[in-house]
Design a protein around this motif. Structure first.
Motif, short mmCIF file in Angstrom:
data_model
loop_
_atom_site.label_atom_id
_atom_site.label_comp_id
_atom_site.label_asym_id
_atom_site.label_seq_id
_atom_site.Cartn_x
_atom_site.Cartn_y
_atom_site.Cartn_z
N PHE A 14 0.69 -1.21 0.01
CA PHE A 14 0.04 0.19 0.05
C PHE A 14 0.79 1.16 -0.06
O PHE A 14 0.37 2.33 -0.57
N SER A 53 -5.16 4.07 -4.96
CA SER A 53 -4.15 3.33 -4.34
C SER A 53 -4.77 1.87 -4.26
O SER A 53 -4.17 0.74 -4.45
N VAL A 54 -6.22 1.73 -3.96
CA VAL A 54 -6.70 0.36 -3.77
C VAL A 54 -6.83 -0.42 -5.20
O VAL A 54 -6.55 -1.56 -5.28
N LEU A 96 -10.97 -5.88 -0.97
CA LEU A 96 -10.43 -4.97 -1.66
C LEU A 96 -11.13 -4.84 -3.11
O LEU A 96 -11.36 -3.61 -3.60
N VAL A 99 -14.52 -2.91 -2.80
CA VAL A 99 -13.98 -1.21 -2.78
C VAL A 99 -13.75 -0.73 -3.72
O VAL A 99 -14.18 0.25 -4.44
N ASP A 100 -13.01 -1.46 -4.76
CA ASP A 100 -12.44 -1.10 -6.07
C ASP A 100 -13.81 -1.06 -7.20
O ASP A 100 -13.95 -0.10 -7.87
N TRP A 103 -17.50 0.81 -5.62
CA TRP A 103 -17.46 1.88 -4.77
C TRP A 103 -18.65 2.92 -4.75
O TRP A 103 -19.02 3.43 -3.78
#
Length: 650
Positions: A14, A53-54, A96, A99-100, A103
């Motif tokens: 990260f 970043s994710v 992840l 979230v990606d 979103w």
């Protein structure tokens, strides 16, 4: 270990991802690149993808990140229907990926869901007003989001009817059905070619891996995968002006919509006739809306029933005090009315009912926007892109074949002098040099170094290479020995018109190793019985036409004799000239081409440079220059454009 300290880019930290995100944000076109890789969502209030970043960490885990450090990387994105499964990689990457990819859904459902859960938590504490306020806030959030959805849809509808460039339309809609590169960050534009080659190699490996996995899941095992995917490179995702100028100039990069547009394409590793169709659906957000509304109603029914039970005392007739009655009342509100025998009386329930009705009305424009999205997926821009992609896949592929490493070096030198940047590409067990695109034809160089003592040596290697790379045309370049020297006499026969370094184009390839020996008047008499194949009439015509404008070394067109015999004898050469007085040269490979090419239905021809005379005093002094001259003539013929749209049998 790369520049960011990550030993394995597939396990990007990260810290490195955050450093890369900051580098993009600071770049010349960082904001525009951010909007490209994280486009606006369907509601207009949130981004469709998660934080950069994710996104980078997930892409690295899936092998879609070409990572050379926080100042040099490129991101690949698959078509909409080809994302990796959410569960691949364990719980961490499941979260992840959510979230990606979700979103916008999290931003839409998260606040509303938390408000409803908090309201339910207030019920046991009898905080009725607080619960109602929380529910109303959640509904207000949903209403605002849905208003943004309608506004975004209407704005998109207006853009549809506005005159727009094809490149702009392509950048907006094609990534849903095409592998794309939405982000490219490289501070050193001089390394653009190297980065794009890595991108091409990574895309080929990703497609190869997925095809093999799909085949194995069905009980099959593919024998080689031909990658025909055209990579869509979004110029708005390139972060610097220097790279935006450098990328379109690289090998195998095409401009389907012209110079200065938002889209360039990276041509596929392989070409096959036609382009397979790909189906996709861009209206799944309507289903998300329907399911979201259903979930809200299921939660609200519990709140309505509980509130009505507590406030009705002994007068509960006709009020939705049970969960089923509350759900029926909410369902009727979707039709903008109340059931005739059921109506809540608690404070705020009437407003709640109207908000539910508004939510139902919002389904109409949401459905209209969904239909409009589906319609746009089949508009003229997609048809144009498919046409351009088919043209790329049908591009003529010319394989230059050499028999020695010295000939390979000479050929590479010629292309480097002409401004090309050859680079090797390995497809086990062979490695081929990509020479670039010349006059619309893609050129490659392969070295068929086999066992010269056996006809099967070079032929087997060449067969394998052609089977892997499937060219349309096969041109054997390199060196040969001449049979008509200008300045000397061979075996008492008259001199000819050839000089060292001259070029020979085969009109026929004669196999002189196969002979029948009979006795005539007590003397052995040799009769050639080997095949005498002719090369492609099309290639012979193209090279003949190129001879008119050629101003380099001398050019000779005629039969080439071939055998797996290394000639270094005046007497043997004189005998060869007596048996084949019309031959112009000899070598050890040309006669093998016909069988190799016929097996794969490839047009072929041999173009050789005279390096010696096959006599006892032969040397290698002129070998390099002879190979250079042969390659120069082939390149001259290709530059005329006569093979760009030809109809080779390959």
């Amino acid at each position: 270990m790369n520049a960011a300290g990550d030993a394995d880019p597939r396990h990007l930290s990260f810290a490195s991802a955050l450093a890369a995100a900051r580098a993009v944000r600071r770049a010349e076109h960082g904001r525009q690149a951010y909007r490209t890789v994280r486009p606006e969502g369907t509601m207009g209030w949130f981004r469709a993808r998660g934080p950069l970043s994710v996104l980078l960490v997930v892409a690295a885990r899936e092998g879609r990140l070409v990572w050379r450090g926080p100042d040099s990387f490129a991101l690949l994105k698959p078509p909409m229907t080809m994302d990796e499964p959410y569960t691949a990689g364990g719980l961490r990457f499941l979260l992840l990926r959510i979230v990606d990819r979700r979103w916008e859904t999290l931003c839409f459902a998260g606040p509303a869901g938390l408000a409803v859960l908090a309201a339910l938590g207030c019920v046991p504490l009898h905080l009725w007003r607080t619960a109602i306020v929380l529910v109303l806030l959640g509904l207000l959030h949903v209403t605002v989001c849905m208003t943004g959805l309608v506004a975004t849809g209407l704005r998109g509808l207006l853009r549809t009817f506005r005159r727009r460039r094809d490149g702009e339309l392509a950048a907006e809609s094609l990534p849903a059905r095409q592998w794309s590169m939405p982000l490219c960050h490289e501070l050193d534009a001089g390394r653009a070619g190297e980065l794009m080659r890595e991108v091409s190699d990574r895309l080929s490996r990703l497609v190869d891996r997925r095809v093999r996995a799909a085949s194995e899941s069905q009980g099959g095992q593919p024998n080689g995968v031909f990658v025909t995917e055209v990579l869509l490179c979004l110029v708005t995702g390139i972060t610097t002006d220097a790279m935006r100028e450098a990328v379109p100039r690289q090998q195998r990069v095409g401009l389907p919509f012209g110079v200065g547009t938002d889209v360039v394409v990276l041509e596929p590793r392989d070409q096959v006739p036609g382009r397979p169709p790909r189906t996709f659906n861009t209206a799944n957000f309507f289903l998300w809306y329907v399911f979201g509304c259903a979930g809200v109603l299921l939660m609200l029914a519990y709140l309505v029933a509980d509130q009505e039970r507590r406030s009705c005392a002994d007068r509960c007739a006709g009020r939705p005090t049970g969960y089923g009655d509350a759900l029926r009342w909410l369902g009727q509100r979707l039709l903008l009315s109340d059931p005739p025998d059921l109506r809540p009386q608690s404070p705020g329930m009437a407003l709640l009912g109207w908000l539910v009705s508004i939510m139902a009305l919002m389904a109409i424009p949401v459905a209209a926007v969904a239909l409009q999205q589906v319609w746009r997926a089949a508009d003229r821009m997609n048809r144009r892109f498919d046409k351009e992609a088919e043209a790329v896949l049908a591009r003529r592929k010319i394989l230059l074949l050499v028999a020695t490493l010295d000939e390979q070096r000479a050929t590479l030198d010629v292309f480097r002098r002409h401004g090309s940047e050859p680079y090797p590409e390995r497809r086990p067990p062979h490695t081929v040099h990509r020479l670039g695109t010349v006059a619309g034809a893609e050129l490659m160089l392969a070295s068929a170094v086999g066992d010269p003592s056996s006809p099967a040596g070079v032929a087997q290697v060449a067969t394998s290479i052609i089977g892997q790379w499937r060219p349309h045309y096969l041109v054997l370049v390199g060196t040969c020995f001449g049979l008509r020297p200008r300045e000397r006499t061979l075996g008492g026969l008259h001199s000819g018109e050839q000089a060292l370094g001259d070029i020979v184009v085969s009109r026929q390839a004669r196999d002189v190793a196969h002979q029948a020996v009979t006795e005539v008047d007590g003397e052995p008499h040799r009769l050639d019985r080997g095949p005498r194949p002719s090369p492609s009439a099309e290639l012979l015509g193209v090279l003949g036409a190129a001879a008119d404008s050629w101003s380099g070394s001398g050019l000779h067109i005629g039969p080439i004799v071939g055998a797996t015999t290394l000639y270094r004898s005046d007497e043997a050469i004189a005998e060869l000239r007596r048996r084949h007085p019309d031959a112009v040269a000899g070598d050890m490979e040309s006669h093998l081409l016909n069988g190799v090419a016929a097996e794969h239905k490839v047009d072929w021809i041999a173009v050789r440079g005279i390096s010696d005379w096959g006599t006892a005093d032969k040397s290698d002094a002129h070998r390099h220059q002879a190979a250079v001259n042969a390659t120069e003539f082939v390149l001259h013929a290709i530059e005329l454009g006569l093979l760009s749209h030809a109809t080779g049998t390959g």
